[in-house]
Design a protein around this motif. Structure first.
Motif, PDB file in Angstrom:
ATOM      1  N   PRO A   1      34.064  33.134  42.652  1.00  0.00           N
ATOM      2  CA  PRO A   1      34.236  33.805  43.953  1.00  0.00           C
ATOM      3  C   PRO A   1      35.000  35.114  43.842  1.00  0.00           C
ATOM      4  O   PRO A   1      34.705  36.071  44.566  1.00  0.00           O
ATOM      5  N   MET A   2      35.996  35.178  42.936  1.00  0.00           N
ATOM      6  CA  MET A   2      36.760  36.417  42.779  1.00  0.00           C
ATOM      7  C   MET A   2      35.869  37.540  42.243  1.00  0.00           C
ATOM      8  O   MET A   2      35.920  38.673  42.738  1.00  0.00           O
TER       9      MET A   2
ATOM     10  N   ILE B   1      34.735  41.176  43.779  1.00  0.00           N
ATOM     11  CA  ILE B   1      34.844  42.437  43.032  1.00  0.00           C
ATOM     12  C   ILE B   1      33.498  43.163  43.020  1.00  0.00           C
ATOM     13  O   ILE B   1      33.439  44.396  43.146  1.00  0.00           O
ATOM     14  N   ASN B   2      32.412  42.410  42.894  1.00  0.00           N
ATOM     15  CA  ASN B   2      31.078  43.014  42.937  1.00  0.00           C
ATOM     16  C   ASN B   2      30.871  43.817  44.211  1.00  0.00           C
ATOM     17  O   ASN B   2      30.317  44.915  44.208  1.00  0.00           O
ATOM     18  N   THR B   3      31.326  43.255  45.317  1.00  0.00           N
ATOM     19  CA  THR B   3      31.115  43.889  46.619  1.00  0.00           C
ATOM     20  C   THR B   3      31.748  45.275  46.671  1.00  0.00           C
ATOM     21  O   THR B   3      31.197  46.198  47.289  1.00  0.00           O
ATOM     22  N   HIS B   4      32.891  45.443  46.009  1.00  0.00           N
ATOM     23  CA  HIS B   4      33.619  46.717  46.095  1.00  0.00           C
ATOM     24  C   HIS B   4      33.716  47.418  44.736  1.00  0.00           C
ATOM     25  O   HIS B   4      34.603  48.256  44.542  1.00  0.00           O
ATOM     26  N   TRP B   5      32.814  47.087  43.814  1.00  0.00           N
ATOM     27  CA  TRP B   5      32.949  47.639  42.465  1.00  0.00           C
ATOM     28  C   TRP B   5      32.812  49.159  42.435  1.00  0.00           C
ATOM     29  O   TRP B   5      33.468  49.842  41.656  1.00  0.00           O
ATOM     30  N   SER B   6      31.955  49.734  43.265  1.00  0.00           N
ATOM     31  CA  SER B   6      31.806  51.189  43.279  1.00  0.00           C
ATOM     32  C   SER B   6      33.105  51.871  43.695  1.00  0.00           C
ATOM     33  O   SER B   6      33.379  53.007  43.293  1.00  0.00           O
ATOM     34  N   THR B   7      33.935  51.172  44.480  1.00  0.00           N
ATOM     35  CA  THR B   7      35.231  51.717  44.888  1.00  0.00           C
ATOM     36  C   THR B   7      36.301  51.424  43.841  1.00  0.00           C
ATOM     37  O   THR B   7      37.172  52.270  43.577  1.00  0.00           O
TER      38      THR B   7
ATOM     39  N   PHE C   1      43.133  35.545  47.540  1.00  0.00           N
ATOM     40  CA  PHE C   1      43.220  35.667  46.093  1.00  0.00           C
ATOM     41  C   PHE C   1      44.574  36.239  45.690  1.00  0.00           C
ATOM     42  O   PHE C   1      45.131  37.097  46.383  1.00  0.00           O
ATOM     43  N   ASN C   2      45.075  35.777  44.565  1.00  0.00           N
ATOM     44  CA  ASN C   2      46.315  36.319  44.027  1.00  0.00           C
ATOM     45  C   ASN C   2      46.062  37.729  43.509  1.00  0.00           C
ATOM     46  O   ASN C   2      45.129  37.956  42.731  1.00  0.00           O
ATOM     47  N   LEU C   3      46.894  38.678  43.916  1.00  0.00           N
ATOM     48  CA  LEU C   3      46.693  40.080  43.546  1.00  0.00           C
ATOM     49  C   LEU C   3      46.717  40.270  42.030  1.00  0.00           C
ATOM     50  O   LEU C   3      45.908  41.024  41.473  1.00  0.00           O
TER      51      LEU C   3
ATOM     52  N   ILE D   1      29.747  23.024  36.964  1.00  0.00           N
ATOM     53  CA  ILE D   1      30.130  24.340  37.476  1.00  0.00           C
ATOM     54  C   ILE D   1      29.417  24.551  38.798  1.00  0.00           C
ATOM     55  O   ILE D   1      28.188  24.444  38.869  1.00  0.00           O
ATOM     56  N   ASN D   2      30.169  24.842  39.837  1.00  0.00           N
ATOM     57  CA  ASN D   2      29.596  24.940  41.168  1.00  0.00           C
ATOM     58  C   ASN D   2      29.918  26.293  41.773  1.00  0.00           C
ATOM     59  O   ASN D   2      30.679  26.390  42.727  1.00  0.00           O
ATOM     60  N   HIS D   3      29.368  27.349  41.190  1.00  0.00           N
ATOM     61  CA  HIS D   3      29.516  28.692  41.734  1.00  0.00           C
ATOM     62  C   HIS D   3      28.292  29.032  42.584  1.00  0.00           C
ATOM     63  O   HIS D   3      27.246  28.380  42.477  1.00  0.00           O
TER      64      HIS D   3
END
Length: 567
Positions: A235-236, A240-246, A270-272, A307-309
């Motif tokens: 999930p993390m 990250i994929n969603t905002h990778w261009s940024t 999520f932990n920073l 594994i349940n992603h």
């Protein structure tokens, strides 16, 4: 189809939405491919001219291909559609009393509509050009004036020999008999890239070949695909994929990351520190073209407690009764995500699957930081054979002798095409590949999927011996669990037993069983359309390197079948 002119003054055409699907742009009709439409014949233009489609992220594949991201083809409206160019340029008047060859959609003489010429010229380096009509007619004597050609159909047969190219100016004429083939066109390749407007012609030493514009050897896309596997499916990493261009521009600036990440809602919970660490792992990845399959193989063989992603959901399944000595592991993949990327293409022969670094025809004029891709989701069944038993089987001299003819035929085929010969051919490669084909054919009978909707993914090497049969598409096909259900212990056992029983006999026997690769030049042993071959879109090796005799014992042949081998 509508005309467009870009800022550089390059004129292209735009396909209206619905003509082609995004997956077709990646597989069958990518840049450089000829698309035969009802009203026109066109060639898909290079990605330099493409509008910006949706971004697709697949970390391992991005690292292997050294690009920032992938983009889906933009299809659906005039402003955001894949551009193309007219090809071939030469056209023929539909009026039988005229039949003028020109480059106009309306005949300059009689005003009738025209249709694209049937013949084109291609070469092994990927270049393409119009058929040399003027040369074909005037190769023995120059025209006395301005040539004016007509393509006359004599109406006796449906062959090319019945078509005659006539010059109205000098009355020379030449039938199209013998116009197809490697040596039909006596000119040299002009090094043209009609799908890359603005790209200058290059010197080319390859021999041009005249073909029908719809021939199957005009275009072979070179695809590279990867499955999304942990840790990139967590999930993390999805966030990250969603905002990778940024995040990519500030990937080395931890201070900016600490100020930006908490403000993004996808990272809530999520932990920073963990997010920052995950970004560092992402940019320091070491995936290469040669390690893509190894990483996937390790992901399948180490499911742990499951594994349940979202994009990778797998679990162990008991091995079917009676197959414990041969199969080490069965994994059911309820969820899979596959990204397929177009790297380039070839003409005349498919791309060299054994050499991922082999040269390809370009799909762009200027280097880009992205490549066209599509993402598919589906399900599958993973099988791993027992490594020690496979190694012992490979040590049998009779197995080595059986594989030698295919190995020599393969290198002879490669030599004829100027490809580097292979140093060896592991018997397990042919074993796993043949088993995958037989399994696809049997599953299509057992669970209702057409064989063309199932695909193979082969994991072979010194330390790998597995296969994945899966279905993946952009729509709902493959998302209902039908294939996974066939992987359950009892059902898979019945499928494997039926597979072996059917593989022992072929309706083309004894010709199929007695096939000799060195005599025919076909890189396969006992394998044909009646028993082993599957759709080209489902196979990773163009239906080569197949042999039923390595899977099970066949009549009149040495007893070397893996599943019948007494070790």
């Amino acid at each position: 189809m509508a005309t467009k002119t870009n800022s550089s003054g390059i004129r292209t055409y735009t396909l209206k939405g619905g003509k082609l699907r995004p997956s077709q742009i990646i597989t069958t009709f990518g840049p450089g491919a000829v698309v035969d439409l009802p009203e026109e014949s066109i060639m898909i233009a290079g990605i330099d001219l493409w509008p910006q489609g949706a971004i697709i992220q697949e970390t391992r594949l991005q690292q292997a291909l050294e690009v920032k991201h992938f983009r889906a083809p933009a299809i659906g409206n005039f402003e955001g559609d894949v551009p193309c160019v007219r090809f071939p340029l030469n056209r023929v008047c539909i009026n039988k009393d005229c039949s003028l060859i020109s480059r106009s959609k309306s005949c300059p003489e009689c005003g009738s509509d025209t249709y694209p010429a049937r013949l084109i010229v291609i070469c092994a380096d990927g270049h393409a050009d119009d058929f040399p009509w003027f040369w074909w007619v005037h190769r023995s004597k120059k025209c006395s004036g301005t040539p004016k050609l007509r393509l006359v159909n004599q109406g006796r047969t449906a062959t090319l020999a019945d078509l005659v190219v006539k010059c109205s100016t000098c009355n020379q004429q030449q039938s199209l008999a013998g116009a197809l083939g490697a040596k039909a066109v006596g000119t040299t390749c002009k090094g043209k890239h009609p799908w890359l407007p603005g790209m200058p012609d290059v010197h080319c030493s390859a021999t041009p070949r005249s073909v029908l514009r719809g021939a199957s050897n005009v275009y072979f896309s070179s695809l590279l695909s990867a499955l999304s596997i942990p840790p990139w499916t967590s999930p993390m990493q999805v966030a990250i994929n969603t905002h990778w261009s940024t995040l990519l521009p500030i990937a080395t600036n931890e201070a900016l990351q600490r100020s930006l990440i908490p403000a993004l809602p996808e990272f809530a919970g999520f932990n920073l520190e963990d997010v920052i660490r995950a970004i560092k792992e992402r940019i320091s990845g070491t995936t290469t073209l040669n390690t893509l399959r190894q990483e996937e193989f390790r992901a399948f063989r180490n499911p742990g407690t499951g594994i349940n992603h979202t994009d990778f959901q797998i679990c162990d399944e008991p091995i079917p009764v009676g197959f414990e000595p041969y199969i080490k592991r069965v994994i059911l993949a309820q969820r899979l995500r596959e990204v397929r990327v177009l790297r380039g293409f070839t003409r005349i022969d498919p791309a060299d699957a054994d050499n991922v670094d082999a040269p390809l025809a370009p799909i762009m004029v200027n280097s880009q930081d992205w490549l066209p891709a599509v993402e598919h989701r589906g399900e599958g069944i993973f099988l791993e054979l027992d490594e020690s038993r496979v190694a012992a089987w490979e040590a049998d001299n009779r197995v080595c002798q059986r594989i030698e003819g295919m190995f020599q035929a393969n290198n002879k085929w490669r030599e004829q095409r100027g490809l580097k010969p292979l140093g060896s051919l592991l018997p397990r490669i042919v074993l796993i590949h043949t088993l995958a084909h037989l399994l696809i054919r049997q599953l299509s009978l057992d669970c209702g999927y057409s064989s063309s909707s199932l695909r193979e993914r082969i994991y072979t090497g010194v330390d790998m011996c597995g296969l994945l049969i899966y279905t993946a598409s952009a729509d709902s096909d493959g998302s209902l669990g039908g294939l996974v259900q066939q992987g359950l212990q009892n059902r898979l056992g019945a499928t494997l037993r039926s597979l072996l029983e059917n593989a022992r006999w072929c309706s083309s026997d004894p010709l199929c069983t007695e096939h000799q690769p060195l005599l025919t030049g076909q890189i396969k042993g006992a394998a044909c359309h009646a028993c082993c071959l599957i759709s080209e879109t489902s196979c990773e090796a163009s239906n080569r390197l197949l042999d039923r005799a390595l899977v099970c014992n066949l009549p009149s042949l040495p007893s070397i079948g893996f599943f019948d081998h007494g070790i």
